[in-house]
Motif scaffolding. Structure first.
Motif, PDB file in Angstrom:
ATOM      1  N   LYS A 115       0.828  -1.212   0.000  1.00 27.98           N
ATOM      2  CA  LYS A 115       0.000   0.000   0.000  1.00 27.98           C
ATOM      3  C   LYS A 115       0.858   1.255   0.000  1.00 27.98           C
ATOM      4  N   ASN A 116       2.029   1.197   0.608  1.00 31.16           N
ATOM      5  CA  ASN A 116       2.904   2.358   0.549  1.00 31.16           C
ATOM      6  C   ASN A 116       3.419   2.594  -0.861  1.00 31.16           C
ATOM      7  N   VAL A 117       3.747   1.521  -1.546  1.00 32.84           N
ATOM      8  CA  VAL A 117       4.248   1.667  -2.910  1.00 32.84           C
ATOM      9  C   VAL A 117       3.143   2.202  -3.818  1.00 32.84           C
ATOM     10  N   ALA A 118       1.925   1.717  -3.589  1.00 32.75           N
ATOM     11  CA  ALA A 118       0.837   2.092  -4.488  1.00 32.75           C
ATOM     12  C   ALA A 118       0.331   3.512  -4.238  1.00 32.75           C
ATOM     13  N   LEU A 119       0.700   4.083  -3.085  1.00 35.03           N
ATOM     14  CA  LEU A 119       0.056   5.324  -2.641  1.00 35.03           C
ATOM     15  C   LEU A 119       0.037   6.443  -3.687  1.00 35.03           C
ATOM     16  N   THR A 120       1.132   6.614  -4.404  1.00 34.46           N
ATOM     17  CA  THR A 120       1.162   7.701  -5.388  1.00 34.46           C
ATOM     18  C   THR A 120       0.731   7.227  -6.767  1.00 34.46           C
ATOM     19  N   ASN A 121       0.353   5.951  -6.860  1.00 32.03           N
ATOM     20  CA  ASN A 121       0.217   5.366  -8.194  1.00 32.03           C
ATOM     21  C   ASN A 121      -1.170   4.846  -8.526  1.00 32.03           C
ATOM     22  N   ILE A 134       4.944  -6.173  -5.338  1.00 33.37           N
ATOM     23  CA  ILE A 134       5.904  -7.275  -5.478  1.00 33.37           C
ATOM     24  C   ILE A 134       6.980  -6.903  -6.491  1.00 33.37           C
ATOM     25  N   ARG A 135       6.558  -6.218  -7.564  1.00 31.78           N
ATOM     26  CA  ARG A 135       7.519  -5.754  -8.561  1.00 31.78           C
ATOM     27  C   ARG A 135       8.531  -4.820  -7.889  1.00 31.78           C
ATOM     28  N   ALA A 136       8.007  -3.899  -7.088  1.00 31.50           N
ATOM     29  CA  ALA A 136       8.901  -2.944  -6.402  1.00 31.50           C
ATOM     30  C   ALA A 136       9.872  -3.691  -5.499  1.00 31.50           C
ATOM     31  N   ILE A 137       9.369  -4.683  -4.799  1.00 28.96           N
ATOM     32  CA  ILE A 137      10.238  -5.455  -3.896  1.00 28.96           C
ATOM     33  C   ILE A 137      11.367  -6.093  -4.695  1.00 28.96           C
ATOM     34  N   ILE A 166      13.936  -5.510  -1.554  1.00 30.15           N
ATOM     35  CA  ILE A 166      13.576  -5.356  -0.148  1.00 30.15           C
ATOM     36  C   ILE A 166      13.589  -6.741   0.492  1.00 30.15           C
ATOM     37  N   ARG A 167      14.284  -6.857   1.598  1.00 31.63           N
ATOM     38  CA  ARG A 167      14.344  -8.154   2.276  1.00 31.63           C
ATOM     39  C   ARG A 167      14.024  -7.987   3.753  1.00 31.63           C
ATOM     40  N   PRO A 168      13.250  -8.845   4.396  1.00 26.61           N
ATOM     41  CA  PRO A 168      12.560  -9.972   3.775  1.00 26.61           C
ATOM     42  C   PRO A 168      11.459  -9.466   2.839  1.00 26.61           C
ATOM     43  N   ASP A 169      11.158 -10.256   1.840  1.00 25.61           N
ATOM     44  CA  ASP A 169      10.291  -9.763   0.778  1.00 25.61           C
ATOM     45  C   ASP A 169       8.814  -9.969   1.085  1.00 25.61           C
ATOM     46  N   ASN A 170       8.410  -9.703   2.322  1.00 23.94           N
ATOM     47  CA  ASN A 170       7.006  -9.860   2.682  1.00 23.94           C
ATOM     48  C   ASN A 170       6.244  -8.591   2.304  1.00 23.94           C
ATOM     49  N   PRO A 171       5.393  -8.674   1.295  1.00 26.39           N
ATOM     50  CA  PRO A 171       4.720  -7.446   0.828  1.00 26.39           C
ATOM     51  C   PRO A 171       3.693  -6.906   1.810  1.00 26.39           C
ATOM     52  N   ASP A 172       3.330  -7.717   2.818  1.00 19.89           N
ATOM     53  CA  ASP A 172       2.280  -7.277   3.739  1.00 19.89           C
ATOM     54  C   ASP A 172       2.821  -6.745   5.056  1.00 19.89           C
ATOM     55  N   LYS A 173       4.130  -6.735   5.194  1.00 20.93           N
ATOM     56  CA  LYS A 173       4.693  -6.274   6.451  1.00 20.93           C
ATOM     57  C   LYS A 173       4.528  -4.754   6.574  1.00 20.93           C
ATOM     58  N   GLU A 174       4.140  -4.301   7.764  1.00 15.34           N
ATOM     59  CA  GLU A 174       4.008  -2.858   7.960  1.00 15.34           C
ATOM     60  C   GLU A 174       5.376  -2.209   7.815  1.00 15.34           C
ATOM     61  N   MET A 220       9.961  -2.073   9.593  1.00 15.62           N
ATOM     62  CA  MET A 220      11.125  -2.505   8.822  1.00 15.62           C
ATOM     63  C   MET A 220      12.360  -1.668   9.174  1.00 15.62           C
ATOM     64  N   SER A 221      13.507  -2.118   8.685  1.00 19.49           N
ATOM     65  CA  SER A 221      14.750  -1.384   8.942  1.00 19.49           C
ATOM     66  C   SER A 221      14.764  -0.093   8.118  1.00 19.49           C
ATOM     67  N   GLY A 222      15.611   0.843   8.521  1.00 16.69           N
ATOM     68  CA  GLY A 222      15.683   2.131   7.833  1.00 16.69           C
ATOM     69  C   GLY A 222      15.960   1.970   6.342  1.00 16.69           C
ATOM     70  N   GLY A 223      16.862   1.060   6.021  1.00 13.96           N
ATOM     71  CA  GLY A 223      17.212   0.856   4.620  1.00 13.96           C
ATOM     72  C   GLY A 223      16.019   0.388   3.808  1.00 13.96           C
ATOM     73  N   ASN A 224      15.293  -0.577   4.364  1.00 16.18           N
ATOM     74  CA  ASN A 224      14.130  -1.078   3.654  1.00 16.18           C
ATOM     75  C   ASN A 224      13.030  -0.031   3.559  1.00 16.18           C
ATOM     76  N   GLN A 225      12.896   0.759   4.606  1.00 12.28           N
ATOM     77  CA  GLN A 225      11.900   1.831   4.558  1.00 12.28           C
ATOM     78  C   GLN A 225      12.204   2.778   3.409  1.00 12.28           C
ATOM     79  N   GLN A 226      13.485   3.121   3.287  1.00  7.80           N
ATOM     80  CA  GLN A 226      13.849   4.062   2.236  1.00  7.80           C
ATOM     81  C   GLN A 226      13.633   3.425   0.864  1.00  7.80           C
ATOM     82  N   LYS A 227      13.881   2.144   0.771  1.00 12.79           N
ATOM     83  CA  LYS A 227      13.655   1.473  -0.510  1.00 12.79           C
ATOM     84  C   LYS A 227      12.176   1.508  -0.870  1.00 12.79           C
TER      85      LYS A 227
END
Lengths: 329, 502, 328
Positions: B355-361, B382-385, B390-398, B402-409
């Motif tokens: 949902k974060n990835v989709a927000l602007t799209n 999933i494409r974005a992941i 992004i690891r772990p590649d769980n698309p439903d994780k809030e 997540m770690s700072g790096g993954n958040q930025q990704k």
């Protein structure tokens, strides 16, 4: 697909447990079609109202005025019907007038909150008494009977309120779960700054949410006035508490960004079942607050303890910002 | 006043986070009555060292000595008892209370059980007079600017008879005048025998104030310099490391790309002078770096171009069409924006990656009528992941979990789903581990190769040089230097940003 | 200081304007006797407002004050009716009940971490239900009003002429409340916790303890309110104080206490309570439908809230400009 977790299943389990307990305690009276119909009937207004007010909750706002607005819209509806001489056309006009009042009230809330950046709590705290006063002025503190036409009285008789609740919940669920607007509501409620940077108009979403809340409150007001067959200023007062409790029991966070329509309806059901069960056990309604209060403390307290600590400081900060009225909702 | 008596000594400090060494055999000492500056690039280990000294982190090995005795510090309260006060960047003052109330908060003088306001004010005034602060004891802190609030906090530290003050980038949010009066106060304090650890990126300040300077580099001691040894170019060399500056990746040839101009900013100014009359152009497919010190106005400039904040005058055009200066319209026009304050502005913590990835799209996610296709939305996530690993590649994780790096990704991931023309990234790798940094750089390079303009604002010099094709350096709200050809080194950028221009 | 003083004058100015307005329209408004009546009517919400102001300063809220009053009154009614416990002891027990209610609120909010709004909404239901459960019932088991007409208890409803004891208590509790706020560490801690909890913690302030004590003060004040109310009515019902929680909150909002926490003074709440009472009184004197009271009260609260938002932003801007001005 997402796996079901214990947390997801906890609500149905609690609901089933409630059913079992009540069935065991009152085997002859609880699990009857008539009684279950009663439960749904009595829950329907809260169900309709929470379906709309959930938008406000999700933004981290609050609407304290829905109780007295429920009364005001009911009074509006009844007075219009009376003015039209109890005709079916009058019913249509009455419903339209009530819905318009609800929408306008919501628009006013939204505009004041977003324009002046004041806390929703205070705005709706104030309009709460204004709506009560307006209802009293309109009715001149009298009870306005309205026992006809059938088109009006049928709104409050089963199965109409249950259907209305189902429809309201479905539409609300659809909007929040399926549409762009719904996604934006969660985004703004979850982090309004990030939402704004993502191009979402926080102001528009906020005003919309309060209007939806006003709209469903008006539907609740119409149902209530039909159930009681009267327009009365004090009708619906205190309902805001039940609606907020339903939402909170259903897992809605008053800080915003968290909660679902099925959850809210579940909360309303729990409130209804509690009420019904206590009634069946001959506990006077005046004493229900004890059980309700304990259920809420248990539910919310449990949630607070369960919550991941990583969110805690963030939420605390957010709460302060909310209270300061810095955020739009 | 400075003598050679050592008040604080940290010996052989080691610290690592999840196996990554952050401090290795670091030695740090502060003498009585000296201003001791601590410098180093981002990630050199300055703040970790300070957090160990103030009891926020535990050390893996080494010892801390206070006035000649070894001490164990496990919390900030322990440290306060010793006589150390830390002046945080995020100020911990109470605006509704007066200066005196703030200074004595939690230990107000009392008479017959009631607070003795007169004594409290008198004591505060004495303190103020002793150190010559421009404060009034009975003034509400709410009415003070940020600089004076900082003085309140310093005063609070001094009132507990602190012998050592730690100041972390104290001038970051101060105006020139405010900073000047802070310097005078620091000098006064030193003259009265107070020791000060002064952490700053700003060479000129360090040069002006410090008696000695410890430089950290990659978690190790690089040098301890005396005042007379503090020569800007030498310090920069020490910070960056000579060998590094001349090795690959730390110096690069800049080149101006002569493709068509995509973004043209003319005479941009804001109301309060955070940026003044700024003009620049960005070309198709270039990565344009913005260097300079924190507070130089880069973030504010970018926010105003994108339309989050208002600007006073000037225009910004994209392919000849003026922007409408609102995020919504900028996104429509082809902008993407990764904000500096990731935690508060970057993402929605309670929502999943999808949902974060989709927000602007949602304009490009498939819909049936008004109904969003969950599948398409999910596929995008999933494409974005996959695209950004992004690891772990769980698309439903809030995302909040997540770690700072993954958040930025995730924040980047939402923009690269779009047909971008310009992507602005502000401090894209702050607080992110090395692996994720490299991945973010390659994403940016990839975007540029597709013809997108990437504007990167960063205070990490190595990053700036490594990623940028061309560099603009801002100082005090203006672009003061452009590097568009020839070899550029970290030292050159730092010198320009610090005002040491040839 | 200046901002608070200015805000206090604005509250006072509003009160004066309201009084002028009503005295022009009604001859019987601006008489000494009527003024004293107004103070009496303001007293109970004003007394409870002292505690509520503390809680609001810590950025909390208390919705359970009306229910607390009812529970306190009903416990005392039981004692009065069924025991021989002397009146003063009965009163002390009533106060103890109020304090226990406050402790419960404090624990729910500060230890169980329920949002203040939800937590006190829940306890409001609990206290009210308990009131009904222990309500004195007649032979048929129906709940009715309980007479508490002991002559020594009835004194609480009287005074020196029209200077009622409750008015005196109002003034005294307001002064003590203000002294505690300004001259004790607890008072300072309230502001610190409300404005910047992190800073408060760094200064060694126990945040949970501060919040719990604030709720205890509310419980105490609600008990005092219940005692004076029942003394005057010489009876109580299970319905006592229903909807009453609105009044102290409204009084503090009108008096300039910020719901965001960190700002406000008891003096403001004092003026706010008198303002509300004067408004009610004036509407009655004009023989208007009491419904207008509600509309006017609500409208005034909205205006005050909007004004405060504007006032605070202006003040903030001024402070910033002043800070920037020093630079220039």
């Amino acid at each position: 697909m997402k796996k079901l977790s214990v947390k997801d299943l906890s609500k149905p389990i609690i609901l089933v447990a409630f059913f079992l307990i009540l069935t065991i305690l009152r085997p002859s009276s609880f699990l009857t079609v008539g009684n279950l119909g009663n439960v749904l009937w009595s829950v329907s207004i809260y169900g309709v109202m929470v379906s709309g007010t959930i938008f406000v909750f999700l933004l981290g706002g609050i609407d304290l005025s829905i109780g007295t607005l429920c009364g005001l819209t009911g009074v509006t509806c009844v007075m219009t019907i009376r003015a039209f001489g109890y005709t079916p056309a009058g019913v249509i006009a009455g419903i339209a007038a009530a819905l318009a009042v609800g929408l306008i009230a919501g628009l006013i809330h939204g505009l004041i909150i977003t324009t002046f950046r004041v806390p929703a709590f205070l705005v709706t705290f104030a309009t709460q008494t204004i709506y009560l006063g307006l209802s009293m002025i309109l009715t001149n503190n009298k009870i306005l009977d309205c026992t006809s036409p059938a088109l009006f009285t049928s709104i409050g008789k089963n199965p109409v309120p249950i259907i209305l609740m189902a429809v309201a919940a479905l539409i609300s669920w659809y909007v929040l779960r399926k549409t762009e607007t719904g996604r934006y509501v969660y985004a703004v409620g979850g982090n309004d700054q990030a939402a704004a940077i993502s191009g979402i108009s926080v102001r528009k979403i906020t005003i919309m949410a309060y209007m939806i809340s006003g709209f469903t409150t008006a539907i609740g007001g119409i149902i209530l006035s039909s159930m009681t067959q009267q327009g009365m200023a004090s009708n619906g007062s205190g309902y805001e508490q039940y609606v907020i409790m339903a939402g909170v029991i259903g897992g809605i966070s008053l800080l915003g960004g968290e909660g679902t329509v099925p959850g809210a309806i579940f909360g309303a059901m729990i409130i209804g079942l509690l009420q019904n069960g206590l009634n069946l056990m001959s506990v006077p309604s005046t004493q229900h607050g004890l059980v309700r209060g304990l259920v809420i403390i248990a539910a919310v307290g449990f949630d607070a303890l369960q919550r991941d600590t990583k969110f805690q400081s963030w939420l605390a900060k957010r709460r302060q910002a909310r209270a300061a009225g810095k955020s739009a909702a | 006043m400075a003598n050679n008596e050592i008040i604080l000594e940290a010996k052989n400090i080691y610290k690592s986070f999840s196996g990554v060494p952050v401090l290795q055999d670091v030695h740090f000492e502060v003498r009585k009555g000296e201003v001791h500056a601590l410098m180093g690039e981002n990630g050199a280990g300055k703040s970790t060292l300070i957090k160990i000294i103030t009891g926020v982190y535990s050390k893996d090995a080494g010892s801390i000595w206070w006035e000649g005795k070894e001490v164990q510090v496990n919390s900030y309260a322990d440290v306060q008892k010793l006589g150390i006060a830390c002046i945080y960047q995020e100020l911990s003052v109470e605006p509704p209370l007066t200066v005196a109330q703030n200074v004595f908060l939690g230990r107000e003088p009392r008479k017959f059980g009631l607070i003795d306001h007169r004594k409290m004010i008198k004591d505060t005034e004495e303190l103020i007079a002793r150190y010559g602060f421009p404060l009034k004891a009975d003034e509400l802190v709410a009415n003070l600017g940020i600089g004076l609030r900082q003085l309140v906090e310093i005063l609070k530290g001094l009132s507990c008879d602190s012998k050592l003050l730690i100041m972390d980038e104290p001038t970051a949010s101060l105006s020139g005048k405010e900073a000047e009066s802070l310097f005078e106060i620091i000098e006064k304090l030193r003259d009265q025998g107070v020791s000060i650890i002064y952490i700053s990126h700003r060479l000129e300040e360090v040069y002006r104030l410090s008696d000695r300077l410890t430089v950290l580099r990659n978690g190790q001691n690089a040098a301890v310099l005396n005042h007379e040894q503090i020569e800007p170019r030498l310090v920069i060399k020490t910070m960056i490391g000579k060998e590094v500056d001349e090795s690959a990746g730390s110096a690069k040839e800049m080149r101006k790309n002569n493709n068509e101009v995509v973004l043209d900013v003319k005479n941009f100014s804001d109301e309060i002078g955070m940026f003044k009359d700024v003009s620049f152009q960005a070309h198709r497919g270039e990565i344009l770096g913005f260097g300079g010190l924190i507070g130089a106005g880069r973030t504010e400039l970018m926010r105003a171009i994108y339309g989050i904040d208002k600007h006073k005058s000037g225009t910004a055009t994209l392919n000849g069409v003026e922007l409408k200066y609102s995020p919504k319209e900028s996104i429509k026009a082809g902008f993407g924006f990764v904000p500096e304050d990731r935690r508060n502005q970057g993402f929605i913590p309670l929502l999943s990656t999808v949902k974060n990835v989709a927000l602007t799209n949602y304009d490009i996610v498939k819909k049936n009528g008004t109904s969003i296709s969950d599948k398409d939305e999910r596929d995008m996530g999933i494409r974005a992941i996959k695209q950004i690993d992004i690891r772990p590649d769980n698309p439903d994780k809030e995302v909040g979990l997540m770690s700072g790096g993954n958040q930025q990704k995730v924040v980047l991931g939402k923009w690269i789903q779009r047909d971008l023309k310009v992507l602005i990234v502000d401090e894209p790798t702050a607080g992110i581990d090395v692996g994720a940094k490299d991945q973010i750089y390659s994403i940016l390079e990839d975007l540029a190769s597709q013809g997108i303009v990437v504007i990167i604002v960063t205070s990490d010099l190595q990053e700036l040089i490594r990623v940028s094709h061309r560099i603009l350096v801002m100082r005090k709200g203006s672009i003061i230097k452009e590097f568009d050809s020839g070899i550029v080194t970290q030292s050159m950028v730092l010198e320009a940003g610090s005002g040491i221009v040839d | 200081m200046k901002q608070q003083t200015l805000r206090r004058f604005i509250s006072l100015g509003m009160l004066v304007a309201l009084c002028i307005f009503f005295s022009v329209l009604s001859k019987s408004f601006l008489t000494p006797n009527n003024m004293l009546e107004i103070v009496r009517d303001a007293a109970v919400p004003g007394i409870i407002g002292v505690g509520v102001t503390y809680v609001i300063i810590t950025s909390g809220i208390d919705l359970s004050t009306g229910a607390t009053m009812a529970l306190v009154a009903m416990v005392m009614a039981n004692i009065y009716k069924y025991t021989l416990i002397p009146i003063p002891i009965m009163i002390l027990i009533g106060i103890a009940v109020g304090i226990v209610c406050g402790v419960l609120n404090g624990l729910v909010v500060a230890k169980l971490h329920l949002p203040e709004f939800i937590g006190t909404l829940a306890t409001m239901g609990i206290f009210r239900a308990l009131t009904y459960i222990i309500a004195v019932k007649d032979a048929n088991g129906t709940i009715s009003s309980v007479a508490m007409s002991h002559s020594s208890y009835a004194i609480l409803g009287k005074g020196f002429g029209r200077i009622y004891f409750v008015s005196i208590a109002f003034v005294v509790i307001t002064i003590i409340g203000q002294i505690i706020l300004k001259y004790t560490r607890f008072g300072t801690n309230l502001y610190a916790v409300g404005a910047n909890p992190k800073a408060a913690e760094l200064s060694g302030i126990d945040i949970a303890k501060t919040r719990i004590i604030a709720y205890i003060v509310v419980g105490f004040c609600a008990a005092i309110g219940a005692i004076f109310t029942t003394g005057r009515l010489q009876s109580t019902t299970a319905l006592l104080g229903e909807g009453f929680e609105f009044n102290p909150i409204a009084a503090s909002v009108i008096g300039g206490v910020s719901l965001a926490g960190g700002y406000g003074e008891i003096i403001g709440t004092f003026i706010g309570a008198i303002f509300m009472a004067a408004l009610e009184n004036g509407v009655l004197k004009l023989q208007m439908n009491t419904a207008y009271q509600y509309v006017i009260k609500g409208a005034i609260i909205i205006l005050v809230v909007i004004f405060d938002a504007w006032f605070n932003s202006v003040m903030e801007k001024k402070a910033q400009e002043a800070a920037a001005g020093k630079e220039a």
